[in-house]
Design a protein around this motif. Structure first.
Motif, PDB file in Angstrom:
ATOM      1  N   ALA A  34      -4.352   1.090   5.577  1.00  0.00           N
ATOM      2  CA  ALA A  34      -5.866   1.195   5.218  1.00  0.00           C
ATOM      3  C   ALA A  34      -6.441   0.105   4.673  1.00  0.00           C
ATOM      4  CB  ALA A  34      -5.799   2.579   4.383  1.00  0.00           C
ATOM      5  N   CYS A  35      -5.748  -0.475   3.661  1.00  0.00           N
ATOM      6  CA  CYS A  35      -6.086  -1.951   3.142  1.00  0.00           C
ATOM      7  C   CYS A  35      -6.658  -2.768   4.202  1.00  0.00           C
ATOM      8  CB  CYS A  35      -5.528  -2.213   1.932  1.00  0.00           C
ATOM      9  SG  CYS A  35      -5.552  -1.020   0.636  1.00  0.00           S
ATOM     10  N   VAL A  36      -5.569  -2.975   4.969  1.00  0.00           N
ATOM     11  CA  VAL A  36      -5.737  -3.966   6.231  1.00  0.00           C
ATOM     12  C   VAL A  36      -6.795  -3.767   7.128  1.00  0.00           C
ATOM     13  CG1 VAL A  36      -4.516  -5.078   7.994  1.00  0.00           C
ATOM     14  CG2 VAL A  36      -3.333  -4.834   5.979  1.00  0.00           C
ATOM     15  N   PHE A  37      -6.825  -2.441   7.239  1.00  0.00           N
ATOM     16  CA  PHE A  37      -7.661  -2.179   8.224  1.00  0.00           C
ATOM     17  C   PHE A  37      -9.301  -2.266   7.698  1.00  0.00           C
ATOM     18  CE2 PHE A  37     -10.892   0.991  10.077  1.00  0.00           C
ATOM     19  CZ  PHE A  37     -10.560   0.811  11.423  1.00  0.00           C
ATOM     20  N   PHE A  77     -15.013   7.281   2.622  1.00  0.00           N
ATOM     21  CA  PHE A  77     -14.581   8.300   3.395  1.00  0.00           C
ATOM     22  C   PHE A  77     -13.139   8.013   3.992  1.00  0.00           C
ATOM     23  CE2 PHE A  77     -19.100   9.130   3.585  1.00  0.00           C
ATOM     24  CZ  PHE A  77     -19.273  10.110   3.006  1.00  0.00           C
ATOM     25  N   PHE A  78     -12.922   6.568   4.239  1.00  0.00           N
ATOM     26  CA  PHE A  78     -11.703   6.064   4.966  1.00  0.00           C
ATOM     27  C   PHE A  78     -10.834   6.316   3.657  1.00  0.00           C
ATOM     28  CE2 PHE A  78      -8.910   2.927   6.123  1.00  0.00           C
ATOM     29  CZ  PHE A  78      -8.611   3.299   7.627  1.00  0.00           C
ATOM     30  N   PRO A 171      -7.557   1.967  -5.399  1.00  0.00           N
ATOM     31  CA  PRO A 171      -6.990   3.376  -5.549  1.00  0.00           C
ATOM     32  C   PRO A 171      -5.915   3.406  -4.536  1.00  0.00           C
ATOM     33  CG  PRO A 171      -9.363   3.427  -5.570  1.00  0.00           C
ATOM     34  CD  PRO A 171      -9.144   2.225  -5.392  1.00  0.00           C
ATOM     35  N   LEU A 172      -6.019   3.059  -3.566  1.00  0.00           N
ATOM     36  CA  LEU A 172      -5.177   3.092  -2.326  1.00  0.00           C
ATOM     37  C   LEU A 172      -3.602   2.196  -2.605  1.00  0.00           C
ATOM     38  CD1 LEU A 172      -7.100   2.716   0.875  1.00  0.00           C
ATOM     39  CD2 LEU A 172      -6.068   4.744   0.242  1.00  0.00           C
ATOM     40  N   LEU A 173      -4.133   0.904  -3.157  1.00  0.00           N
ATOM     41  CA  LEU A 173      -2.849   0.382  -3.510  1.00  0.00           C
ATOM     42  C   LEU A 173      -2.029   0.489  -4.760  1.00  0.00           C
ATOM     43  CD1 LEU A 173      -4.500  -3.334  -2.965  1.00  0.00           C
ATOM     44  CD2 LEU A 173      -2.850  -2.168  -1.704  1.00  0.00           C
ATOM     45  N   LEU A 174      -2.613   1.491  -5.662  1.00  0.00           N
ATOM     46  CA  LEU A 174      -2.130   1.894  -6.754  1.00  0.00           C
ATOM     47  C   LEU A 174      -1.303   2.908  -6.381  1.00  0.00           C
ATOM     48  CD1 LEU A 174      -5.022   1.445  -9.335  1.00  0.00           C
ATOM     49  CD2 LEU A 174      -2.890   0.479  -9.744  1.00  0.00           C
TER      50      LEU A 174
END
Length: 303
Positions: A34-37, A77-78, A171-174
């Protein structure tokens, strides 16, 4: 019978542990994806418009403002789609994004003070040269806000980058990384995103080797700044903290050490001393001044 039961229990335990490991791996992989995208989406939004005009042309800037604004709107939202329920149980989506009232003023002031301390040397140069006086001229601010390049560099770029790379990515990485690890992993994507400037530099007349050297240097210092920015975000729990630091840094620019030689000897000594003093004070003040309790930050207080 007891042996059979014990074997079945051990099998169930191992299967549960393996299932949890696979699920955790998948959750981590999805978070990284998700982060890369988001990184590629942000950079791609700058190039969806076909034009031969430079990045500083008003038409190019306006179009990029629009496309980046679309990414900013879609990014939360993603992010929410990939957030796990247990993450949201620790804090709602607004808290995850750093949008909250408790500690807001403290986060803003602390971020600016810390960053100003880091730039003590350049600020000393501005004071000695008298360039600081332009800040008290109303027309300076009026003309600046009428300049699209200035608005891009000082407002839109910091706002969009901090929103996407800090508020929506951290928040995604954590979910799968320790806070200190996330502080340094996330900014690598932020630094890599700046490699797209190679195309702009080549369009401006630089050869590939020179453009690559410049972009590698940009990658280095933007990654370092990104780590500082991510640290502010996690410690304060506020989006405004990294945003204020980013705006200040973009305004100051990378320190021009070459200008020091044009000052009288005593002033040169004061400037160089303040460069060292600023960095030293920043290192000592960073942790205590960003104590999560100051900002009522209970989401990432364990850092």
């Amino acid at each position: 019978m007891e042996d059979t039961g014990f074997v079945a229990y051990r099998f169930y335990t191992c299967f549960s542990a393996l299932s949890k490991l696979i699920l955790d791996y998948n959750a981590c992989a999805s978070s990284i994806f998700a982060c890369v995208f988001l990184t590629f989406a942000y950079v791609a939004s700058l190039y969806v418009w076909r034009t031969q005009l430079s990045r500083d042309h008003p038409s190019t800037i306006k179009r990029r403002f629009f496309s980046v604004a679309c990414i900013m709107f879609l990014a939360p939202f993603f992010m929410l789609f990939f957030l796990k329920e247990e993450t949201l149980n620790k804090g709602d989506v607004y808290q995850q994004l750093g949008l909250r009232l408790p500690g807001l003023i403290a986060a803003s002031v602390t971020s600016l003070l810390l960053t100003a301390v880091l730039f003590l040397g350049p600020l000393t140069m501005q004071f000695l040269s008298g360039t600081w006086k332009i800040y008290i001229e109303p027309m300076y601010w009026v003309s600046s806000w009428q300049d699209l390049t200035w608005v891009r560099n000082h407002f839109m770029a910091p706002l969009s980058e901090e929103w996407v790379f800090r508020a929506c990515m951290m928040p995604l990485l954590l979910q799968c990384l320790e806070p200190f690890t996330a502080v340094f992993v996330g900014p690598l994507l932020f630094g890599i995103a700046h490699f797209h400037h190679i195309f702009e530099q080549m369009k401006a007349g630089f050869d590939l080797k020179t453009a690559l050297i410049i972009s590698t240097f940009q990658f280095a210092y933007t990654s370092l700044f990104g780590a500082y920015s991510a640290y502010l975000f996690l410690r304060t729990g506020h989006f405004v903290a990294p945003l204020a630091a980013h705006m200040f840094c973009n305004h100051m620019g990378f320190p021009n050490f070459g200008e020091i030689r044009f000052y009288p000897s005593l002033q040169r000594l004061a400037i160089m001393s303040n460069f060292v003093l600023g960095l030293t004070l920043w290192c000592f003040l960073l942790t205590p001044m960003t104590n999560p309790y100051i900002f009522d930050n209970r989401l990432h207080w364990q850092i």
